[in-house]
Write a protein that holds these residues in place. Structure first.
Motif, short mmCIF file in Angstrom:
data_model
loop_
_atom_site.label_atom_id
_atom_site.label_comp_id
_atom_site.label_asym_id
_atom_site.label_seq_id
_atom_site.Cartn_x
_atom_site.Cartn_y
_atom_site.Cartn_z
N MET A 105 0.83 -1.20 0.00
CA MET A 105 0.00 0.00 0.00
C MET A 105 0.87 1.26 0.00
N ASP A 106 1.94 1.25 0.79
CA ASP A 106 2.87 2.38 0.83
C ASP A 106 3.49 2.61 -0.55
N ALA A 107 3.95 1.51 -1.18
CA ALA A 107 4.63 1.61 -2.47
C ALA A 107 3.68 2.11 -3.56
N LYS A 108 2.46 1.59 -3.58
CA LYS A 108 1.50 1.99 -4.61
C LYS A 108 1.08 3.45 -4.44
N THR A 109 0.91 3.87 -3.20
CA THR A 109 0.52 5.26 -2.96
C THR A 109 1.65 6.21 -3.36
N ALA A 110 2.88 5.85 -3.02
CA ALA A 110 4.02 6.68 -3.38
C ALA A 110 4.16 6.79 -4.89
N ALA A 111 3.95 5.67 -5.60
CA ALA A 111 4.05 5.68 -7.05
C ALA A 111 2.96 6.54 -7.68
N THR A 112 1.76 6.50 -7.11
CA THR A 112 0.65 7.30 -7.63
C THR A 112 0.91 8.80 -7.47
N LEU A 113 1.53 9.18 -6.35
CA LEU A 113 1.72 10.60 -6.05
C LEU A 113 3.09 11.13 -6.48
N ALA A 114 3.99 10.24 -6.89
CA ALA A 114 5.35 10.65 -7.26
C ALA A 114 5.41 11.77 -8.30
N PRO A 115 4.54 11.74 -9.33
CA PRO A 115 4.62 12.81 -10.34
C PRO A 115 4.19 14.18 -9.83
N PHE A 116 3.69 14.23 -8.59
CA PHE A 116 3.11 15.49 -8.11
C PHE A 116 3.81 16.00 -6.85
N VAL A 117 5.13 15.80 -6.79
CA VAL A 117 5.88 16.33 -5.65
C VAL A 117 5.71 17.85 -5.59
N ASP A 118 5.78 18.49 -6.77
CA ASP A 118 5.46 19.91 -6.86
C ASP A 118 3.99 20.01 -7.25
#
Length: 204
Positions: free
Chosen positions: A102-115
């Motif tokens: 769950m942590d990995a999938k959430t991080a991957a989903t939000l990775a393009p939106f750090v800014d």
């Protein structure tokens, strides 16, 4: 309120719960039409009965996952990356392998939106998608603590990395570090009788 805060606070979660399912099987006499006999029926297997045999952490297949969902007893089967499903309960801690996935999938989903200010609509949609996936597949309420780049206040001219929490404590508050985010979440859950019904993800 800054656009940074509005984006973080704008995501919503929607859940759909299915109803129960029953079934039965019947047999026939080995003598066919020679000797009239009553058809033998096996006991009906209901979702509730099937769910009673499943424990948190068990590995099940897609058909069993559907049974658990339809039983409506607070159990779900979380879909792992390898195609298996792991039984989880709304009121029990998540198994370690489920939390990690769950942590990995959430991080991957939000990775393009750090800014997040570079694409506010995309960031908002990604956050909502991550929350919905977790809620749907665990049956739990969702807290996501996100480390993202944005303007801390409407007066700032330089973007900074801050922590913001969606779905739980400190709504509208930006936190300076992960320790502060953990402290806010822990304090929030400590004051709730249903703390076990929350799934928490930290996106670093």
């Amino acid at each position: 309120m800054t656009t940074f805060l509005r984006t973080i606070l704008g995501a919503s979660v929607a859940l759909a719960l299915a109803t129960g399912l029953t079934g039965c099987a019947s047999g026939s006499s080995a003598l066919g039409g020679l000797v009239p006999t009553a058809a033998a029926e096996s006991p009906a297997v209901t979702p509730n009965a099937a769910a009673a045999t499943a424990a948190t952490g068990d590995i099940v297949d897609a058909a069993q996952a559907d049974v658990l969902l339809k039983a409506g007893q607070g159990q779900r089967a979380y879909p792992m990356a390898d195609g298996t499903f792991v039984v989880v309960s709304k009121t029990e801690p998540l198994p370690a392998n489920v939390q990690a996935d769950m942590d990995a999938k959430t991080a991957a989903t939000l990775a393009p939106f750090v800014d997040i200010l570079a694409d506010e609509e995309g960031a908002d949609a990604a956050l909502g998608s991550a929350q919905l996936f977790i809620a749907k597949n665990t049956g739990k309420r969702v807290i996501i603590a996100l480390h993202a780049l944005g303007y801390a206040t409407s007066y700032d001219e330089v973007k900074t990395m801050k922590w913001s929490i969606s779905g739980g404590p400190a709504a509208g508050v930006l936190l300076d570090d992960e320790a502060a985010a953990h402290g806010a979440v822990d304090a929030f859950l400590a004051g709730r009788d249903n703390a076990s019904e929350y799934a928490v993800v930290y996106v670093r």
